[in-house]
Design a protein around this motif. Structure first.
Motif, short mmCIF file in Angstrom:
data_model
loop_
_atom_site.label_atom_id
_atom_site.label_comp_id
_atom_site.label_asym_id
_atom_site.label_seq_id
_atom_site.Cartn_x
_atom_site.Cartn_y
_atom_site.Cartn_z
N LEU A 267 31.03 26.42 54.39
CA LEU A 267 31.04 27.45 55.42
C LEU A 267 32.48 27.82 55.74
CD1 LEU A 267 28.32 26.02 57.82
CD2 LEU A 267 28.05 27.64 55.97
N GLU A 268 33.03 28.74 54.99
CA GLU A 268 34.43 29.09 55.20
C GLU A 268 34.62 30.59 55.37
OE1 GLU A 268 36.35 27.47 51.77
OE2 GLU A 268 36.06 29.28 50.62
N PHE A 269 35.55 30.90 56.23
CA PHE A 269 35.92 32.28 56.48
C PHE A 269 37.38 32.42 56.12
CE2 PHE A 269 32.26 31.38 58.88
CZ PHE A 269 31.54 32.55 58.90
N ILE A 270 37.71 33.53 55.52
CA ILE A 270 39.08 33.76 55.09
C ILE A 270 39.66 34.90 55.91
CG2 ILE A 270 40.48 34.65 53.19
CD1 ILE A 270 38.73 33.09 51.27
N ILE A 271 40.80 34.64 56.53
CA ILE A 271 41.58 35.72 57.12
C ILE A 271 42.52 36.14 56.00
CG2 ILE A 271 43.21 36.43 58.89
CD1 ILE A 271 42.29 34.02 60.55
N ASP A 272 42.35 37.36 55.51
CA ASP A 272 43.13 37.79 54.35
C ASP A 272 44.23 38.76 54.77
OD1 ASP A 272 43.66 37.72 51.57
OD2 ASP A 272 42.79 39.72 51.39
N PHE B 271 46.13 34.16 52.26
CA PHE B 271 44.99 34.09 53.16
C PHE B 271 44.98 32.73 53.83
CE2 PHE B 271 43.37 32.88 48.95
CZ PHE B 271 42.80 31.65 49.20
N LYS B 272 44.22 32.63 54.91
CA LYS B 272 44.07 31.39 55.64
C LYS B 272 42.58 31.12 55.80
CE LYS B 272 47.03 30.33 58.83
NZ LYS B 272 47.68 29.14 58.40
N ILE B 273 42.15 29.91 55.44
CA ILE B 273 40.75 29.52 55.57
C ILE B 273 40.55 28.92 56.96
CG2 ILE B 273 38.94 28.00 54.72
CD1 ILE B 273 40.28 28.20 51.95
N ILE B 274 39.51 29.43 57.65
CA ILE B 274 39.19 28.92 58.98
C ILE B 274 37.70 28.64 59.08
CG2 ILE B 274 41.10 30.18 60.05
CD1 ILE B 274 38.95 32.11 61.20
N ASN C 237 33.56 34.17 47.36
CA ASN C 237 34.66 34.62 48.20
C ASN C 237 35.92 34.89 47.36
OD1 ASN C 237 35.97 35.25 50.63
ND2 ASN C 237 35.00 33.54 51.68
N LEU C 238 36.98 35.34 48.02
CA LEU C 238 38.24 35.67 47.34
C LEU C 238 38.80 34.49 46.56
CD1 LEU C 238 39.99 37.65 50.21
CD2 LEU C 238 39.09 38.61 48.09
N ASN C 239 38.60 33.29 47.06
CA ASN C 239 39.16 32.10 46.43
C ASN C 239 38.20 31.40 45.47
OD1 ASN C 239 37.45 31.28 48.49
ND2 ASN C 239 38.69 29.53 49.06
N GLU C 240 37.12 32.07 45.08
CA GLU C 240 36.14 31.50 44.16
C GLU C 240 36.00 32.39 42.93
OE1 GLU C 240 32.67 29.55 46.70
OE2 GLU C 240 33.02 31.63 47.28
N ALA D 136 21.34 38.09 40.20
CA ALA D 136 22.64 38.73 40.41
C ALA D 136 23.38 38.03 41.53
CB ALA D 136 22.46 40.21 40.75
N ARG D 137 24.70 38.04 41.43
CA ARG D 137 25.57 37.51 42.47
C ARG D 137 26.71 38.48 42.67
NH1 ARG D 137 22.20 34.25 44.17
NH2 ARG D 137 22.18 32.08 43.63
N LYS D 138 27.17 38.59 43.93
CA LYS D 138 28.28 39.48 44.26
C LYS D 138 29.53 38.66 44.56
CE LYS D 138 25.56 43.12 46.45
NZ LYS D 138 25.37 43.84 47.73
N LYS D 139 30.68 39.20 44.15
CA LYS D 139 31.97 38.59 44.44
C LYS D 139 32.89 39.64 45.03
CE LYS D 139 36.03 36.33 42.50
NZ LYS D 139 36.52 36.12 43.83
N ILE D 140 33.71 39.23 45.99
CA ILE D 140 34.66 40.13 46.63
C ILE D 140 36.05 39.93 46.00
CG2 ILE D 140 35.15 38.52 48.52
CD1 ILE D 140 35.37 41.04 50.33
N PHE D 141 36.77 41.05 45.81
CA PHE D 141 38.09 41.04 45.18
C PHE D 141 39.07 41.92 45.96
CE2 PHE D 141 35.15 40.51 41.63
CZ PHE D 141 35.77 39.59 40.80
N ARG D 142 40.34 41.57 45.84
CA ARG D 142 41.39 42.54 46.16
C ARG D 142 41.46 43.49 44.97
NH1 ARG D 142 46.42 38.76 48.05
NH2 ARG D 142 45.58 38.09 50.06
N LYS D 143 42.09 44.65 45.14
CA LYS D 143 42.09 45.69 44.10
C LYS D 143 42.66 45.20 42.76
CE LYS D 143 43.47 50.36 42.97
NZ LYS D 143 44.17 51.57 43.38
#
Length: 177
Positions: free
Chosen positions: A27-32, A55-58, A137-140, A157-164
């Motif tokens: 259960l992690e949230f990233i402040i990017d 980023f910082k994991i909180i 997440n961004l770090n996975e 299907a699975r979704k992943k989030i990326f920076r550009k």
């Protein structure tokens, strides 16, 4: 005989519970902060400093939260998210497991996003303050794409989030596989 049956049921239930616990994501949230400058972020009464391009994991408790004193968001059921204080644009890519690319109808009629003149299938953009509609997440990384997954009859299907930039690098490699 009944005792053996009851013990077998208990073992099955225990095994299922342990497997579910082992498969749960953190259960992690990233402040990017994808910008070139350090930023200060306040969530509720807690201050965070996030260096440039990092980023910082909180961890967050369930319930309502306030970002920088004005942007409200609620965490009530999700396992992770990206807190986006800079309102930057992120790319969410949906990878299908079990379908053969360019042969199945799912790929022929896929939504396409145009980024700087390049076309990307199964991609969406988002720039909300709190982003949560993804699995990785961004770090996975996505797990390996094995032949057994490609040839499976099950479509998952699975979704992943990326920076550009990370997305463009990933997508280029994805197309060559």
């Amino acid at each position: 005989m009944i005792t053996g049956f009851v013990i077998a049921i208990i073992v099955v239930i225990f095994s299922y519970g342990v497997s579910q616990l082992m498969n749960q994501k953190e259960l992690e949230f990233i402040i990017d902060n994808p910008t070139n400058e350090k930023i200060q972020v306040q969530i509720d009464d807690q201050e965070y400093e996030v260096d440039a391009n990092s980023f910082k994991i909180i961890k967050l408790e369930l319930g309502d939260h306030v970002l920088n004193g004005q942007h409200k968001f609620t965490y009530d059921y999700i396992h992770h998210g990206v807190i986006n204080p800079t309102k930057s644009t992120y790319y969410v890519y949906k990878r299908y497991y079990g379908s053969v690319a360019k042969k199945d109808s799912i790929f022929q009629n896929a939504p396409t996003l145009n980024i700087d003149g390049e076309k990307y299938q199964f991609t969406d953009t988002i720039s909300d303050y709190f982003i949560q509609d993804f699995y990785y997440n961004l770090n996975e990384d996505f797990p390996s794409w094995t032949n057994s997954q490609k040839d499976s009859l099950k479509i998952d299907a699975r979704k992943k989030i990326f920076r550009k930039v990370a997305f463009e690098d990933f997508y280029e490699k994805e197309e060559t596989e």
